[in-house]
Design an enzyme around this catalytic site. Sequence first.
Site, mmCIF file in Angstrom:
data_model
loop_
_atom_site.group_PDB
_atom_site.id
_atom_site.type_symbol
_atom_site.label_atom_id
_atom_site.label_comp_id
_atom_site.label_asym_id
_atom_site.label_seq_id
_atom_site.Cartn_x
_atom_site.Cartn_y
_atom_site.Cartn_z
ATOM 1 C CB VAL A 1 -1.674 -3.210 7.267
ATOM 2 C CG1 VAL A 1 -1.746 -4.497 8.090
ATOM 3 C CG2 VAL A 1 -1.618 -1.992 8.183
ATOM 4 N N GLY B 1 -15.582 0.348 3.075
ATOM 5 C CA GLY B 1 -16.093 -0.810 3.801
ATOM 6 C C GLY B 1 -15.366 -2.086 3.475
ATOM 7 C CG HIS C 1 -10.204 -0.657 5.911
ATOM 8 N ND1 HIS C 1 -10.449 -1.871 5.326
ATOM 9 C CD2 HIS C 1 -10.296 0.266 4.918
ATOM 10 C CE1 HIS C 1 -10.685 -1.704 4.032
ATOM 11 N NE2 HIS C 1 -10.588 -0.421 3.750
ATOM 12 C CB SER D 1 -6.632 -5.175 -1.173
ATOM 13 O OG SER D 1 -7.668 -4.841 -2.077
ATOM 14 C CB SER D 2 -11.964 -4.434 0.184
ATOM 15 O OG SER D 2 -11.754 -3.556 1.260
ATOM 16 N NE ARG D 3 -11.349 -3.275 -6.634
ATOM 17 C CZ ARG D 3 -11.278 -1.949 -6.418
ATOM 18 N NH1 ARG D 3 -10.253 -1.437 -5.766
ATOM 19 N NH2 ARG D 3 -12.228 -1.153 -6.861
ATOM 20 C CE LYS E 1 -3.605 -2.286 -1.376
ATOM 21 N NZ LYS E 1 -4.946 -1.916 -1.737
ATOM 22 C CG ASP E 2 -5.490 3.121 -1.727
ATOM 23 O OD1 ASP E 2 -6.032 2.755 -2.762
ATOM 24 O OD2 ASP E 2 -5.588 2.489 -0.655
ATOM 25 C CD GLN F 1 -7.527 7.211 -1.792
ATOM 26 O OE1 GLN F 1 -8.313 6.801 -2.638
ATOM 27 N NE2 GLN F 1 -7.487 6.719 -0.574
#
Length: 284
Positions: free
Chosen positions: A181, A31, A37, A190-192, A154-155, A158
Amino acid sequence: MKIIHKINEIREIIQKEKQNGKKIGLVPTMGCLHAGHASLIKKSVENADITVVSVFVNPIQFGPNEDYDKYPRTLEADAKICEEIGADYVFAPSAAEMYPGLEKFSDLTMVCPPYALTDMLCGKSRVGHFDGVATVVTKLFNIICPDIACFGMKDIQQLHIIKKMVKDLNFSADIISCPLVREESGLALSSRNKYLSEADKKAALTISKALFAIKDGYQKGIKDTKLLFDTAMTVLDPMIELDYLEFVDKETFETVSEINSPTIAAIAAKVGGVRLIDNIIIGE
Ligand code: AMP
């Protein structure tokens, strides 16, 4: 577009969609959605008939001193973004729905990727992180049964681990890799990034700048990764606490000392206590 919170409900929906011959796309997220995303969701909408975006802050992939509690949760805004792009369902289970009756995670059956892939890069400082990721992705795959699943570069570690897991455990989903992106400034979305103060953000910009300097150096003929590392260090803001900057082979993830084939330069660093990751591929 519908938001579904219950596993049984999304299962029933997916079963019906599949009976109608629909191809299912899954985009797993935590989220706080941004344009990174959005690019994954768009990819799924383009390549599947039905797109499910999962929004779940997965407790078992956070270490005890990490940001699970304060991780941004913005479901309403996320749902709006998903709807605008053309997703069909947001699957947003609670932690209790995904891990019912679980007092301690040591009671849970876990999916553990091979140590060689997790005891490196992010896995070195985030012990157990990728076990948590592989476990939740397995659960999501078993719940949604996607034909395709989109993950971001990005990850990059992962993504590599998920691809290996899908191959080793015979999941039928096709894994679609989506490009990283960035903001116009170069900062990887990043969400962070939400946690960053203006000063932090200024310093954080030097993370991507360091990677671009590596690419530049390589294009000017430097192949020795020690020299490329040193080049990057001259660019990084002193406010940045480097976790790692490593060069690994794009296919095998083995450490590279000289760039003769596609290589990932991957970095993780803390800025004002916020852990950020970024990477660039060189030698392609
Ligand atoms: P997260 O919500 O951070 O767990 O990320 C969910 C998915 O979005 C993962 O597959 C990420 O790799 C991907 N993603 C996150 N940020 C970006 C970005 N800047 N560019 C491309 N993909 C991203």
